[in-house]
Write a protein that holds these residues in place. Structure first.
Motif, PDB file in Angstrom:
ATOM      1  N   ASP A 186       0.903  -1.237  -0.424  1.00 22.47           N
ATOM      2  CA  ASP A 186       0.409  -0.024  -0.427  1.00 22.47           C
ATOM      3  C   ASP A 186       0.689   1.304   0.177  1.00 22.47           C
ATOM      4  OD1 ASP A 186      -2.462  -1.221   0.301  1.00 22.47           O
ATOM      5  OD2 ASP A 186      -2.337  -1.982   1.942  1.00 22.47           O
ATOM      6  N   LEU A 187       0.512   2.040  -1.198  1.00 23.43           N
ATOM      7  CA  LEU A 187       1.753   2.972  -1.207  1.00 23.43           C
ATOM      8  C   LEU A 187       0.404   4.573  -1.183  1.00 23.43           C
ATOM      9  CD1 LEU A 187       3.991   1.419  -2.126  1.00 23.43           C
ATOM     10  CD2 LEU A 187       4.631   3.361  -4.079  1.00 23.43           C
ATOM     11  N   VAL A 188       0.888   5.060  -0.145  1.00 21.18           N
ATOM     12  CA  VAL A 188       1.085   6.915  -0.634  1.00 21.18           C
ATOM     13  C   VAL A 188       1.472   8.245  -1.013  1.00 21.18           C
ATOM     14  CG1 VAL A 188      -1.352   6.034   1.806  1.00 21.18           C
ATOM     15  CG2 VAL A 188       0.521   6.721   1.948  1.00 21.18           C
ATOM     16  N   PHE A 189       1.125   8.892  -1.207  1.00 20.84           N
ATOM     17  CA  PHE A 189       2.052   9.935  -1.046  1.00 20.84           C
ATOM     18  C   PHE A 189       1.627  11.866  -0.257  1.00 20.84           C
ATOM     19  CE2 PHE A 189       2.396   6.661  -4.571  1.00 20.84           C
ATOM     20  CZ  PHE A 189       3.473   7.049  -5.531  1.00 20.84           C
ATOM     21  N   GLU A 190       2.116  11.758   0.534  1.00 23.39           N
ATOM     22  CA  GLU A 190       2.157  13.046   1.019  1.00 23.39           C
ATOM     23  C   GLU A 190       3.191  13.786   1.109  1.00 23.39           C
ATOM     24  OE1 GLU A 190      -0.372  14.131   2.150  1.00 23.39           O
ATOM     25  OE2 GLU A 190      -2.076  11.969   2.736  1.00 23.39           O
ATOM     26  N   VAL A 222     -16.246  15.244  -0.410  1.00 28.39           N
ATOM     27  CA  VAL A 222     -17.104  14.566  -0.815  1.00 28.39           C
ATOM     28  C   VAL A 222     -18.034  14.700  -1.814  1.00 28.39           C
ATOM     29  CG1 VAL A 222     -19.444  13.238  -0.032  1.00 28.39           C
ATOM     30  CG2 VAL A 222     -17.531  13.949   1.767  1.00 28.39           C
ATOM     31  N   SER A 223     -18.434  15.599  -2.675  1.00 28.88           N
ATOM     32  CA  SER A 223     -19.169  16.399  -3.311  1.00 28.88           C
ATOM     33  C   SER A 223     -18.860  15.455  -4.605  1.00 28.88           C
ATOM     34  CB  SER A 223     -19.345  17.850  -3.312  1.00 28.88           C
ATOM     35  OG  SER A 223     -18.109  18.503  -3.221  1.00 28.88           O
ATOM     36  N   GLU A 224     -16.836  15.814  -5.085  1.00 32.12           N
ATOM     37  CA  GLU A 224     -16.579  15.353  -6.039  1.00 32.12           C
ATOM     38  C   GLU A 224     -16.644  13.928  -6.074  1.00 32.12           C
ATOM     39  OE1 GLU A 224     -12.003  16.329  -6.309  1.00 32.12           O
ATOM     40  OE2 GLU A 224     -12.461  18.925  -5.676  1.00 32.12           O
ATOM     41  N   VAL A 225     -16.471  13.136  -5.177  1.00 32.60           N
ATOM     42  CA  VAL A 225     -16.387  12.066  -5.009  1.00 32.60           C
ATOM     43  C   VAL A 225     -18.115  11.243  -5.256  1.00 32.60           C
ATOM     44  CG1 VAL A 225     -16.395  10.273  -4.026  1.00 32.60           C
ATOM     45  CG2 VAL A 225     -14.474  11.376  -3.381  1.00 32.60           C
ATOM     46  N   GLU A 226     -18.781  11.868  -4.820  1.00 33.20           N
ATOM     47  CA  GLU A 226     -20.114  12.118  -5.011  1.00 33.20           C
ATOM     48  C   GLU A 226     -20.454  11.903  -6.760  1.00 33.20           C
ATOM     49  OE1 GLU A 226     -24.081  11.863  -2.799  1.00 33.20           O
ATOM     50  OE2 GLU A 226     -23.376  13.857  -2.941  1.00 33.20           O
ATOM     51  N   ALA A 261       4.749  16.668 -18.262  1.00 36.61           N
ATOM     52  CA  ALA A 261       3.340  15.730 -18.148  1.00 36.61           C
ATOM     53  C   ALA A 261       3.437  14.891 -17.272  1.00 36.61           C
ATOM     54  CB  ALA A 261       3.196  15.191 -19.785  1.00 36.61           C
ATOM     55  N   LEU A 262       4.847  13.740 -16.428  1.00 36.90           N
ATOM     56  CA  LEU A 262       4.899  12.827 -15.566  1.00 36.90           C
ATOM     57  C   LEU A 262       4.956  13.644 -14.567  1.00 36.90           C
ATOM     58  CD1 LEU A 262       7.281  10.794 -17.311  1.00 36.90           C
ATOM     59  CD2 LEU A 262       4.952  10.830 -16.722  1.00 36.90           C
ATOM     60  N   LEU A 263       5.537  14.924 -13.712  1.00 40.72           N
ATOM     61  CA  LEU A 263       5.565  15.552 -12.617  1.00 40.72           C
ATOM     62  C   LEU A 263       3.933  15.801 -12.065  1.00 40.72           C
ATOM     63  CD1 LEU A 263       7.949  18.113 -13.454  1.00 40.72           C
ATOM     64  CD2 LEU A 263       8.492  16.640 -12.387  1.00 40.72           C
ATOM     65  N   ALA A 264       2.597  16.435 -12.980  1.00 41.60           N
ATOM     66  CA  ALA A 264       1.778  16.268 -11.751  1.00 41.60           C
ATOM     67  C   ALA A 264       1.935  14.749 -11.860  1.00 41.60           C
ATOM     68  CB  ALA A 264       0.777  16.602 -13.359  1.00 41.60           C
ATOM     69  N   THR A 265       1.733  14.040 -11.580  1.00 42.56           N
ATOM     70  CA  THR A 265       2.097  12.586 -10.633  1.00 42.56           C
ATOM     71  C   THR A 265       2.840  12.782  -9.953  1.00 42.56           C
ATOM     72  OG1 THR A 265       0.639  11.815 -12.369  1.00 42.56           O
ATOM     73  CG2 THR A 265       1.494  10.262 -10.134  1.00 42.56           C
ATOM     74  N   SER A 266       3.685  13.119  -9.693  1.00 45.83           N
ATOM     75  CA  SER A 266       4.648  12.920  -8.738  1.00 45.83           C
ATOM     76  C   SER A 266       4.513  13.877  -7.419  1.00 45.83           C
ATOM     77  CB  SER A 266       6.077  12.977  -8.956  1.00 45.83           C
ATOM     78  OG  SER A 266       6.088  13.771 -10.043  1.00 45.83           O
ATOM     79  N   ALA A 267       4.336  15.022  -8.035  1.00 49.19           N
ATOM     80  CA  ALA A 267       3.853  16.175  -6.903  1.00 49.19           C
ATOM     81  C   ALA A 267       2.844  16.381  -6.576  1.00 49.19           C
ATOM     82  CB  ALA A 267       4.113  17.613  -7.265  1.00 49.19           C
ATOM     83  N   GLN A 268       2.006  14.862  -6.882  1.00 47.77           N
ATOM     84  CA  GLN A 268       0.630  15.236  -5.907  1.00 47.77           C
ATOM     85  C   GLN A 268       0.215  14.410  -4.834  1.00 47.77           C
ATOM     86  OE1 GLN A 268      -2.572  13.896  -9.367  1.00 47.77           O
ATOM     87  NE2 GLN A 268      -4.206  15.080  -7.833  1.00 47.77           N
ATOM     88  N   LYS A 269      -0.102  14.715  -3.693  1.00 46.28           N
ATOM     89  CA  LYS A 269      -0.580  14.195  -2.632  1.00 46.28           C
ATOM     90  C   LYS A 269      -1.704  13.065  -3.333  1.00 46.28           C
ATOM     91  CE  LYS A 269      -1.067  16.956  -0.061  1.00 46.28           C
ATOM     92  NZ  LYS A 269      -2.024  17.469   1.730  1.00 46.28           N
ATOM     93  N   GLU A 276     -18.934   8.738   2.412  1.00 45.63           N
ATOM     94  CA  GLU A 276     -18.190  10.044   3.368  1.00 45.63           C
ATOM     95  C   GLU A 276     -16.961   9.315   3.981  1.00 45.63           C
ATOM     96  OE1 GLU A 276     -22.135  11.829   3.389  1.00 45.63           O
ATOM     97  OE2 GLU A 276     -21.509  10.100   3.667  1.00 45.63           O
ATOM     98  N   PHE A 277     -17.108   7.814   3.348  1.00 44.36           N
ATOM     99  CA  PHE A 277     -16.404   6.856   3.635  1.00 44.36           C
ATOM    100  C   PHE A 277     -15.027   7.402   2.805  1.00 44.36           C
ATOM    101  CE2 PHE A 277     -13.714   2.751   4.210  1.00 44.36           C
ATOM    102  CZ  PHE A 277     -12.994   2.916   5.204  1.00 44.36           C
ATOM    103  N   VAL A 278     -15.791   7.083   1.640  1.00 41.38           N
ATOM    104  CA  VAL A 278     -15.053   6.585   0.070  1.00 41.38           C
ATOM    105  C   VAL A 278     -13.955   7.889   0.355  1.00 41.38           C
ATOM    106  CG1 VAL A 278     -14.022   6.493  -2.200  1.00 41.38           C
ATOM    107  CG2 VAL A 278     -15.848   5.226  -0.740  1.00 41.38           C
ATOM    108  N   ALA A 279     -14.808   9.138   0.583  1.00 40.95           N
ATOM    109  CA  ALA A 279     -13.970  10.626   0.501  1.00 40.95           C
ATOM    110  C   ALA A 279     -12.915  10.747   1.985  1.00 40.95           C
ATOM    111  CB  ALA A 279     -15.011  11.451   0.536  1.00 40.95           C
ATOM    112  N   SER A 280     -13.292  10.362   2.346  1.00 40.95           N
ATOM    113  CA  SER A 280     -11.991  10.476   3.463  1.00 40.95           C
ATOM    114  C   SER A 280     -10.925   9.102   2.878  1.00 40.95           C
ATOM    115  CB  SER A 280     -12.534   9.196   5.228  1.00 40.95           C
ATOM    116  OG  SER A 280     -11.143   9.564   6.123  1.00 40.95           O
ATOM    117  N   VAL A 281     -10.471   8.607   2.736  1.00 44.29           N
ATOM    118  CA  VAL A 281     -10.001   7.161   1.997  1.00 44.29           C
ATOM    119  C   VAL A 281      -8.716   8.436   1.034  1.00 44.29           C
ATOM    120  CG1 VAL A 281      -9.079   4.483   0.723  1.00 44.29           C
ATOM    121  CG2 VAL A 281     -10.712   5.483   2.631  1.00 44.29           C
ATOM    122  N   THR A 282     -10.094   8.738   0.540  1.00 43.37           N
ATOM    123  CA  THR A 282      -8.945   9.133  -0.995  1.00 43.37           C
ATOM    124  C   THR A 282      -8.579  10.280  -0.581  1.00 43.37           C
ATOM    125  OG1 THR A 282     -11.370  10.284  -1.706  1.00 43.37           O
ATOM    126  CG2 THR A 282     -10.407   8.338  -3.002  1.00 43.37           C
ATOM    127  N   GLY A 283      -8.867  11.288   0.376  1.00 44.30           N
ATOM    128  CA  GLY A 283      -8.710  12.521   0.380  1.00 44.30           C
ATOM    129  C   GLY A 283      -9.008  13.922  -0.195  1.00 44.30           C
TER     130      GLY A 283
END
Length: 264
Positions: free
Chosen positions: A40-44, A234-238, A194-202, A224-231
């Motif tokens: 499990d990898l997260v970028f923070e 809620v409106s965007e996830v919904e 084009a690749l930097l948009a991914t590496s710099a993003q949390k 709300e749980f899905v939104a919490s996991v994805t950071g």
């Protein structure tokens, strides 16, 4: 007794063989780590000076890697490969990996990462294709290696020196180079940006996100749980769920399944 260089290279070759990678560049290290290795990898945003933190759950054996979000694309790739090296060598213990004071383990993981990202044989093939001559390489050759394998110039320069392609003097110059400068000099700046948009993003772990969405579809957790996991809001996830017709199941009380956090 094997040297660190030999031991790490053999481990990297075995890893590539086990995952069917051959000599090709590893374009998506995150997918490899998550989908093939089960990490499990997260970028923070991590504290200054810390490129990654790796933990292992003593009970489940699950490995969680927090990687620093950064515009240093090639450095981030090296960090992930470095952490894979620690895992392959069994350096992890319960809790945080004790990297800092174990210089031998750090050196070994560094060497593993170098051979994983830019195998000697693959480098020789690429240089042979352009009729490169030993001790007569130009900066464009370094640029080609950095772009093709997605590595730091220092990493490519070390590999070239180790394989007697460049002199110590050339190495001293090339280890100071940066990927952004080379990309501008040799015309692949747009591709790199084009690749930097991914590496710099949390961003969250793909595996955790996938499991959260699955629980949502099964009707076991709220949006709300899905939104919490994805950071994400809620409106965007919904909105995404509605856009792609992803709806939660309507379970009766007789078929309700208890949700346990271990399912993540």
């Amino acid at each position: 007794m094997k040297s660190t260089e030999t031991e790490a290279e053999h481990k990297a070759i075995a890893f590539r063989d086990r995952h069917g990678l051959g000599l090709a560049p590893i374009r998506d290290l995150v997918a490899l780590a998550e989908n093939r290795m089960g990490l499990d990898l997260v970028f923070e945003e991590l504290p200054a000076g810390i490129d990654a933190l790796t933990t292992k759950d003593g009970e489940t054996g699950k490995v969680f890697v927090a990687v620093a979000a950064t515009e240093n694309l090639e450095g981030q790739r090296f960090t992930i490969a470095h952490e894979i090296g620690h895992i392959e060598f069994g350096d992890l213990v319960e809790g945080f990996t004790p990297h800092e004071n174990n210089f031998d383990a750090e050196d070994r993981a560094h060497t593993f990462a170098r051979h994983l990202l830019i195998p000697r044989e693959a480098m020789h093939h690429l240089l042979a294709e352009v009729n490169a001559q030993r001790f007569a390489l130009e900066l464009r050759h370094l640029s080609s290696l950095v772009q093709f394998f997605g590595v730091l110039p220092t990493v490519a320069a070390i590999q070239l020196r180790e394989e007697s392609w460049i002199s110590d003097d050339t190495f001293s110059q090339w280890e100071q180079e940066t990927a952004p400068r080379l990309s501008v000099l040799f015309g692949w700046d747009a591709e790199r940006k084009a690749l930097l948009a991914t590496s710099a993003q949390k961003r969250p772990s793909q595996r955790l996100t996938s499991r959260a969405v699955d629980l949502y579809r099964r009707g076991l957790v709220a949006i709300e749980f899905v939104a919490s996991v994805t950071g994400r809001p809620v409106s965007e996830v919904e909105a995404d769920m509605k856009r792609f017709d992803i709806e939660p199941a309507k379970l009766s009380s007789a078929t309700d399944e208890p949700f346990v956090i271990d399912e993540l």
